[in-house]
Design a protein around this motif. Structure first.
Motif, PDB file in Angstrom:
ATOM      1  N   ILE A  85       0.851  -1.194   0.000  1.00  0.00           N
ATOM      2  CA  ILE A  85       0.000   0.000   0.000  1.00  0.00           C
ATOM      3  C   ILE A  85       0.889   1.246   0.000  1.00  0.00           C
ATOM      4  N   PRO A  86       0.519   2.245  -0.808  1.00  0.00           N
ATOM      5  CA  PRO A  86       1.348   3.451  -0.927  1.00  0.00           C
ATOM      6  C   PRO A  86       1.587   4.142   0.405  1.00  0.00           C
ATOM      7  N   GLU A  87       0.638   3.992   1.347  1.00  0.00           N
ATOM      8  CA  GLU A  87       0.800   4.638   2.652  1.00  0.00           C
ATOM      9  C   GLU A  87       1.936   3.992   3.457  1.00  0.00           C
ATOM     10  N   ALA A  88       2.310   2.738   3.104  1.00  0.00           N
ATOM     11  CA  ALA A  88       3.397   2.070   3.820  1.00  0.00           C
ATOM     12  C   ALA A  88       4.709   2.227   3.053  1.00  0.00           C
ATOM     13  N   LEU A  89       4.705   1.857   1.785  1.00  0.00           N
ATOM     14  CA  LEU A  89       5.897   1.996   0.940  1.00  0.00           C
ATOM     15  C   LEU A  89       5.394   2.202  -0.481  1.00  0.00           C
ATOM     16  N   SER A  90       5.648   3.359  -1.024  1.00  0.00           N
ATOM     17  CA  SER A  90       5.088   3.664  -2.348  1.00  0.00           C
ATOM     18  C   SER A  90       5.634   2.729  -3.418  1.00  0.00           C
ATOM     19  N   PRO A  91       4.736   2.070  -4.160  1.00  0.00           N
ATOM     20  CA  PRO A  91       5.189   1.228  -5.277  1.00  0.00           C
ATOM     21  C   PRO A  91       5.860   2.049  -6.381  1.00  0.00           C
ATOM     22  N   ARG A  92       5.793   3.366  -6.281  1.00  0.00           N
ATOM     23  CA  ARG A  92       6.457   4.203  -7.290  1.00  0.00           C
ATOM     24  C   ARG A  92       7.962   4.292  -7.034  1.00  0.00           C
ATOM     25  N   ILE A  93       8.402   3.881  -5.861  1.00  0.00           N
ATOM     26  CA  ILE A  93       9.841   3.864  -5.558  1.00  0.00           C
ATOM     27  C   ILE A  93      10.421   2.565  -6.099  1.00  0.00           C
ATOM     28  N   LYS A  94      11.393   2.678  -7.003  1.00  0.00           N
ATOM     29  CA  LYS A  94      12.044   1.458  -7.507  1.00  0.00           C
ATOM     30  C   LYS A  94      13.180   1.140  -6.542  1.00  0.00           C
ATOM     31  N   SER A  95      12.809   0.518  -5.424  1.00  0.00           N
ATOM     32  CA  SER A  95      13.780   0.287  -4.353  1.00  0.00           C
ATOM     33  C   SER A  95      14.337  -1.127  -4.416  1.00  0.00           C
ATOM     34  N   LEU A  96      15.378  -1.365  -3.628  1.00  0.00           N
ATOM     35  CA  LEU A  96      15.971  -2.701  -3.570  1.00  0.00           C
ATOM     36  C   LEU A  96      15.112  -3.657  -2.755  1.00  0.00           C
ATOM     37  N   ASN A  97      14.017  -3.137  -2.214  1.00  0.00           N
ATOM     38  CA  ASN A  97      13.128  -3.964  -1.416  1.00  0.00           C
ATOM     39  C   ASN A  97      11.997  -4.500  -2.290  1.00  0.00           C
ATOM     40  N   TYR A  98      12.244  -5.630  -2.944  1.00  0.00           N
ATOM     41  CA  TYR A  98      11.288  -6.181  -3.918  1.00  0.00           C
ATOM     42  C   TYR A  98      10.533  -7.392  -3.378  1.00  0.00           C
ATOM     43  N   LEU A  99      10.560  -7.588  -2.059  1.00  0.00           N
ATOM     44  CA  LEU A  99       9.953  -8.808  -1.506  1.00  0.00           C
ATOM     45  C   LEU A  99       8.479  -8.946  -1.844  1.00  0.00           C
ATOM     46  N   ASN A 100       7.776  -7.814  -1.879  1.00  0.00           N
ATOM     47  CA  ASN A 100       6.359  -7.856  -2.224  1.00  0.00           C
ATOM     48  C   ASN A 100       6.155  -8.513  -3.601  1.00  0.00           C
ATOM     49  N   ASN A 101       6.946  -8.072  -4.565  1.00  0.00           N
ATOM     50  CA  ASN A 101       6.842  -8.624  -5.917  1.00  0.00           C
ATOM     51  C   ASN A 101       7.356 -10.064  -5.968  1.00  0.00           C
ATOM     52  N   ILE A 102       8.404 -10.336  -5.187  1.00  0.00           N
ATOM     53  CA  ILE A 102       8.987 -11.687  -5.179  1.00  0.00           C
ATOM     54  C   ILE A 102       7.961 -12.704  -4.667  1.00  0.00           C
ATOM     55  N   MET A 103       7.196 -12.331  -3.636  1.00  0.00           N
ATOM     56  CA  MET A 103       6.170 -13.249  -3.117  1.00  0.00           C
ATOM     57  C   MET A 103       5.136 -13.572  -4.196  1.00  0.00           C
ATOM     58  N   ALA A 104       4.779 -12.559  -5.001  1.00  0.00           N
ATOM     59  CA  ALA A 104       3.824 -12.793  -6.096  1.00  0.00           C
ATOM     60  C   ALA A 104       4.469 -13.639  -7.198  1.00  0.00           C
ATOM     61  N   LYS A 105       5.752 -13.401  -7.436  1.00  0.00           N
ATOM     62  CA  LYS A 105       6.479 -14.167  -8.459  1.00  0.00           C
ATOM     63  C   LYS A 105       6.548 -15.650  -8.070  1.00  0.00           C
ATOM     64  N   ILE A 106       6.712 -15.924  -6.781  1.00  0.00           N
ATOM     65  CA  ILE A 106       6.741 -17.312  -6.309  1.00  0.00           C
ATOM     66  C   ILE A 106       5.389 -17.990  -6.595  1.00  0.00           C
ATOM     67  N   GLU A 107       4.311 -17.235  -6.450  1.00  0.00           N
ATOM     68  CA  GLU A 107       2.987 -17.788  -6.781  1.00  0.00           C
ATOM     69  C   GLU A 107       2.905 -18.128  -8.269  1.00  0.00           C
ATOM     70  N   ALA A 108       3.495 -17.243  -9.095  1.00  0.00           N
ATOM     71  CA  ALA A 108       3.512 -17.507 -10.546  1.00  0.00           C
ATOM     72  C   ALA A 108       4.319 -18.776 -10.827  1.00  0.00           C
ATOM     73  N   ASN A 109       5.481 -18.892 -10.193  1.00  0.00           N
ATOM     74  CA  ASN A 109       6.315 -20.097 -10.362  1.00  0.00           C
ATOM     75  C   ASN A 109       5.529 -21.361 -10.015  1.00  0.00           C
ATOM     76  N   ARG A 110       4.807 -21.273  -8.907  1.00  0.00           N
ATOM     77  CA  ARG A 110       4.040 -22.427  -8.441  1.00  0.00           C
ATOM     78  C   ARG A 110       3.014 -22.859  -9.497  1.00  0.00           C
ATOM     79  N   MET A 111       2.466 -21.897 -10.200  1.00  0.00           N
ATOM     80  CA  MET A 111       1.472 -22.195 -11.240  1.00  0.00           C
ATOM     81  C   MET A 111       2.129 -22.364 -12.611  1.00  0.00           C
TER      82      MET A 111
END
Ligand code: PMP
Length: 291
Positions: free
Chosen positions: A142-168
């Motif tokens: 959520i942008p109120e916690a960490l804006s997705p507009r920041i291209k930061s080294l903290n990609y865990l949010n996306n990585i968790m979704a990527k793991i779901e893609a891998n699983r499927m």
């Protein structure tokens, strides 16, 4: 040829390109980055990438110890030193070395490194036949916690979704925001064409990265005299769309033909998607900084 890496003002051999285990980029994901491409000696949209990098750094209150002009030179020099004309470039700025606490006040000098390598292209069949993707259950930050507009080294949010893609066993996953609106994919922005021929993409405030490719595609669509709508939409609009495609520096434009096991239209890459890809490829050699 052994790759030369730019590291804090110097070009060093890959074996010498090392970062401290006390670097907060590693300890806490505290830093920002960019993925950039060179096409036939043209650093495509380099200015836009650097603007985004410096904006991301400003958003996390980190001062990059170089001007944009110096950074441009560093990117050009790194690609040239590796004798590359077509390249994928990873530019990273970390908070630098600190102690074991999170406090960035103890980090006195950000680390800057640039890796230029050959582009690893996605398999040709992705473009020819289109992708099957899923919707991840992991929601976009959520942008109120960490804006997705920041291209930061903290990609865990996306990585968790990527793991779901891998699983499927699919290459990408749609991420919804907290309200259930489509935000983007794990490493790509998303577009739809509806049955009226209008093009839709989520507005940045739904939780999408301000993709450089996204902006280029929006401009091409406008130039074609087509209507582009930046408004929130749900999976309903995705499932009932006439075309769906993803955009990103690595992927360029890639058709999506199946989402969550549901076929998009006739299950083949859309006509407009194919046309946009051709138009996009034409400008990649023009718009940018020459090597
Ligand atoms: N969204 C996310 C989360 C990304 O990491 C990226 C870049 N890989 C994109 C979208 C696409 O952005 P760009 O077109 O600038 O590569």
């Amino acid at each position: 040829m052994e790759r030369l890496i730019y590291l804090n003002g110097e070009l060093v051999e890959r074996k010498q390109a090392k970062i401290s285990v006390f670097d907060h980029g590693l300890l806490y994901g505290d830093g920002v980055f960019e993925g950039i491409r060179a096409y036939s000696g043209n650093l495509f949209k380099l200015k836009e990438h650097l603007d985004r990098l410096y904006n991301s750094a400003a958003a996390i209150e980190m001062e990059i110890p170089m001007t944009k002009e110096e950074m441009t030179r560093a990117v050009v020099d790194t690609v040239n030193a590796n004798k590359l004309r077509d390249a994928y470039i990873r530019l990273v700025v970390t908070r630098g070395v600190g102690d074991l606490g999170i406090n960035p006040v103890k980090c006195f000098e950000p680390a800057v490194f640039i890796i230029a390598d050959k582009v690893t292209l996605y398999p040709e069949e992705y473009y020819k036949n289109g992708l099957n993707i899923i919707t991840a259950s992991t929601r976009r930050n959520i942008p109120e916690a960490l804006s997705p507009r920041i291209k930061s080294l903290n990609y865990l949010n996306n990585i968790m979704a990527k793991i779901e893609a891998n699983r499927m066993k699919v290459p990408e996953a749609i991420m919804l925001n907290r309200e259930g609106y489509v935000a983007e994919c794990t490493g790509d922005n998303i577009f739809l064409v509806n049955t009226r021929g209008e093009v839709l993409t989520p507005p940045l405030y739904t939780g999408a990265l301000n993709g450089i490719t996204r902006t280029v595609i929006i401009d091409i669509i406008k130039d074609m005299g087509l209507k582009i709508i930046e408004a929130p939409f749900t999976l309903f609009e995705v499932y009932s769309s006439a075309e769906c495609f993803l955009t990103g520096t690595a992927a360029e434009i890639i058709p999506v033909v199946d989402v969550d096991g549901r076929k998009i239209a006739d299950g083949r890459p859309g006509e407009l998607t194919i046309k946009l890809k051709e138009k996009f490829r034409k400008i990649t050699k023009k718009d940018g900084v020459k090597l």
